[in-house]
Design a protein around this motif. Sequence first.
Motif, PDB file in Angstrom:
ATOM      1  N   GLU A  13     -28.044 -44.869  11.232  1.00 43.07           N
ATOM      2  CA  GLU A  13     -27.691 -46.149  11.838  1.00 43.07           C
ATOM      3  C   GLU A  13     -27.624 -46.009  13.356  1.00 43.07           C
ATOM      4  N   TRP A  14     -27.814 -47.137  14.038  1.00 46.36           N
ATOM      5  CA  TRP A  14     -27.768 -47.139  15.509  1.00 46.36           C
ATOM      6  C   TRP A  14     -26.360 -46.830  16.013  1.00 46.36           C
ATOM      7  N   ILE A  15     -25.358 -47.459  15.430  1.00 47.03           N
ATOM      8  CA  ILE A  15     -23.972 -47.245  15.827  1.00 47.03           C
ATOM      9  C   ILE A  15     -23.298 -46.379  14.776  1.00 47.03           C
ATOM     10  N   CYS A  16     -22.862 -45.190  15.206  1.00 47.56           N
ATOM     11  CA  CYS A  16     -22.329 -44.236  14.240  1.00 47.56           C
ATOM     12  C   CYS A  16     -21.217 -43.410  14.897  1.00 47.56           C
ATOM     13  N   GLY A  17     -19.982 -43.632  14.458  1.00 49.16           N
ATOM     14  CA  GLY A  17     -18.866 -42.868  15.002  1.00 49.16           C
ATOM     15  C   GLY A  17     -18.935 -41.398  14.652  1.00 49.16           C
ATOM     16  N   ALA A  18     -19.534 -41.088  13.514  1.00 49.19           N
ATOM     17  CA  ALA A  18     -19.652 -39.685  13.108  1.00 49.19           C
ATOM     18  C   ALA A  18     -20.515 -38.903  14.085  1.00 49.19           C
ATOM     19  N   TYR A  19     -21.478 -39.569  14.691  1.00 49.79           N
ATOM     20  CA  TYR A  19     -22.318 -38.874  15.681  1.00 49.79           C
ATOM     21  C   TYR A  19     -21.473 -38.459  16.884  1.00 49.79           C
ATOM     22  N   LEU A  20     -20.607 -39.350  17.355  1.00 52.87           N
ATOM     23  CA  LEU A  20     -19.766 -39.043  18.510  1.00 52.87           C
ATOM     24  C   LEU A  20     -18.834 -37.874  18.223  1.00 52.87           C
ATOM     25  N   SER A  21     -18.229 -37.858  17.044  1.00 54.67           N
ATOM     26  CA  SER A  21     -17.270 -36.803  16.714  1.00 54.67           C
ATOM     27  C   SER A  21     -17.937 -35.462  16.431  1.00 54.67           C
ATOM     28  N   ALA A 169     -36.285 -34.867  31.568  1.00 46.25           N
ATOM     29  CA  ALA A 169     -36.367 -34.324  30.207  1.00 46.25           C
ATOM     30  C   ALA A 169     -37.717 -33.668  29.947  1.00 46.25           C
ATOM     31  N   ILE A 170     -38.740 -34.081  30.695  1.00 47.28           N
ATOM     32  CA  ILE A 170     -40.076 -33.485  30.469  1.00 47.28           C
ATOM     33  C   ILE A 170     -40.097 -32.015  30.868  1.00 47.28           C
ATOM     34  N   VAL A 171     -39.151 -31.588  31.720  1.00 48.08           N
ATOM     35  CA  VAL A 171     -39.063 -30.172  32.095  1.00 48.08           C
ATOM     36  C   VAL A 171     -37.795 -29.536  31.551  1.00 48.08           C
ATOM     37  N   GLY A 172     -37.078 -30.264  30.694  1.00 41.58           N
ATOM     38  CA  GLY A 172     -35.891 -29.712  30.056  1.00 41.58           C
ATOM     39  C   GLY A 172     -34.614 -29.869  30.840  1.00 41.58           C
ATOM     40  N   TYR A 173     -34.652 -30.602  31.968  1.00 43.10           N
ATOM     41  CA  TYR A 173     -33.455 -30.816  32.786  1.00 43.10           C
ATOM     42  C   TYR A 173     -33.315 -32.304  33.059  1.00 43.10           C
ATOM     43  N   GLY A 174     -32.947 -33.033  32.035  1.00 44.86           N
ATOM     44  CA  GLY A 174     -32.838 -34.479  32.174  1.00 44.86           C
ATOM     45  C   GLY A 174     -31.489 -35.028  31.800  1.00 44.86           C
ATOM     46  N   GLY A 175     -30.478 -34.143  31.646  1.00 46.19           N
ATOM     47  CA  GLY A 175     -29.160 -34.624  31.270  1.00 46.19           C
ATOM     48  C   GLY A 175     -29.218 -35.401  29.963  1.00 46.19           C
ATOM     49  N   LEU A 176     -28.743 -36.622  29.996  1.00 42.51           N
ATOM     50  CA  LEU A 176     -28.788 -37.474  28.807  1.00 42.51           C
ATOM     51  C   LEU A 176     -30.217 -37.817  28.412  1.00 42.51           C
ATOM     52  N   GLY A 177     -31.142 -37.702  29.345  1.00 37.47           N
ATOM     53  CA  GLY A 177     -32.549 -37.934  29.032  1.00 37.47           C
ATOM     54  C   GLY A 177     -33.071 -36.959  27.997  1.00 37.47           C
ATOM     55  N   ASN A 178     -32.529 -35.733  27.986  1.00 32.39           N
ATOM     56  CA  ASN A 178     -32.933 -34.764  26.960  1.00 32.39           C
ATOM     57  C   ASN A 178     -32.620 -35.287  25.564  1.00 32.39           C
ATOM     58  N   LEU A 179     -31.435 -35.903  25.436  1.00 29.24           N
ATOM     59  CA  LEU A 179     -31.039 -36.435  24.128  1.00 29.24           C
ATOM     60  C   LEU A 179     -31.870 -37.658  23.770  1.00 29.24           C
ATOM     61  N   ILE A 180     -32.149 -38.502  24.758  1.00 30.93           N
ATOM     62  CA  ILE A 180     -32.969 -39.690  24.491  1.00 30.93           C
ATOM     63  C   ILE A 180     -34.370 -39.271  24.048  1.00 30.93           C
ATOM     64  N   ALA A 182     -35.389 -36.349  22.771  1.00 27.72           N
ATOM     65  CA  ALA A 182     -35.369 -35.705  21.452  1.00 27.72           C
ATOM     66  C   ALA A 182     -35.101 -36.732  20.351  1.00 27.72           C
ATOM     67  N   GLY A 183     -34.210 -37.682  20.623  1.00 27.90           N
ATOM     68  CA  GLY A 183     -33.905 -38.695  19.626  1.00 27.90           C
ATOM     69  C   GLY A 183     -35.076 -39.608  19.328  1.00 27.90           C
ATOM     70  N   MET A 184     -35.872 -39.917  20.350  1.00 30.66           N
ATOM     71  CA  MET A 184     -37.050 -40.754  20.130  1.00 30.66           C
ATOM     72  C   MET A 184     -38.110 -40.008  19.321  1.00 30.66           C
ATOM     73  N   ASN A 185     -38.232 -38.706  19.563  1.00 33.34           N
ATOM     74  CA  ASN A 185     -39.222 -37.921  18.807  1.00 33.34           C
ATOM     75  C   ASN A 185     -38.870 -37.824  17.332  1.00 33.34           C
ATOM     76  N   THR A 186     -37.580 -37.797  17.029  1.00 30.72           N
ATOM     77  CA  THR A 186     -37.146 -37.676  15.628  1.00 30.72           C
ATOM     78  C   THR A 186     -36.642 -39.002  15.052  1.00 30.72           C
ATOM     79  N   TYR A 187     -36.711 -40.065  15.857  1.00 25.40           N
ATOM     80  CA  TYR A 187     -36.214 -41.378  15.478  1.00 25.40           C
ATOM     81  C   TYR A 187     -34.754 -41.294  15.042  1.00 25.40           C
ATOM     82  N   GLN A 191     -28.386 -41.160  18.353  1.00 18.62           N
ATOM     83  CA  GLN A 191     -28.515 -40.323  19.557  1.00 18.62           C
ATOM     84  C   GLN A 191     -29.160 -41.102  20.692  1.00 18.62           C
ATOM     85  N   VAL A 192     -30.220 -41.834  20.386  1.00 19.29           N
ATOM     86  CA  VAL A 192     -30.907 -42.616  21.421  1.00 19.29           C
ATOM     87  C   VAL A 192     -29.980 -43.667  22.004  1.00 19.29           C
ATOM     88  N   LEU A 193     -29.296 -44.408  21.152  1.00 19.93           N
ATOM     89  CA  LEU A 193     -28.423 -45.480  21.635  1.00 19.93           C
ATOM     90  C   LEU A 193     -27.233 -44.931  22.411  1.00 19.93           C
TER      91      LEU A 193
END
Length: 226
Positions: A13-21, A169-180, A182-187, A191-193
């Motif tokens: 799901e897009w909104i997931c408290g379990a992801y945060l914890s 993120a394209i060079v591995g140093y994108g802060g939150l961009g790394n998570l965005i 990676a999350g887009m690649n795995t849908y 994580q993306v939201l």
Amino acid sequence: MTAPPDDCLARNEWICGAYLSSRSQILWGAVVQHLQLTAVSVAIGLVIAVPLAVAARRWRWAAAPVLGVTTILYTIPSLAMFSLLLPVYGLSASIVIAGLVLYSLTLLVRNILAGLRAVPEDTRQAARGMGYGPVRLLLAVELPLAVPAAMAGLRIATVSAVSLVTVGAIVGYGGLGNLIYAGMNTYFKAQVLTASVLCVVIAVAADLLLLGIQRLLTPWTRAVAS
């Protein structure tokens, strides 16, 4: 076997408290890197922009080259910029910082220069009449009066840097961009939201912080407004 009804991670799901914890440490590390890259790049950009703007104000012939070069740098697409910097910095955080510094120069130089040019000439003349030399005039009169315009540029440059850090993120140093990325690649929706919302929160918080600093540095503007 179906996922339990309360397992939002398994249901993706897009909104997931379990992801945060469950990924709080990963999120915190990404936020810290995002803040570090933004703060360092904007700080370096400001250190470079101030003397460039002062030179452009002092010598009129320098204004066109300074503004022209910084404007050209700003038009270079971010992916192309990182590619051009790759042979110099390699795959490191430095390549992201260097790119963000170059992008910030246009916004910073233009606004600082505009602030310096807006200082009334009679104010300069009065300061010279009181014995102010060029350096003292710049530090005690011109730069303080240029703060409102300079801070406007700094706020825009900071918010832009928060956004552009994600491209790192394209060079591995994108802060939150790394998570965005990676999350887009795995849908991975949560994580993306989450990473995207945190980017917005950082941008808004940074803008409000700089606005507060501006108000502290320019109490005369509040007096005029009231």
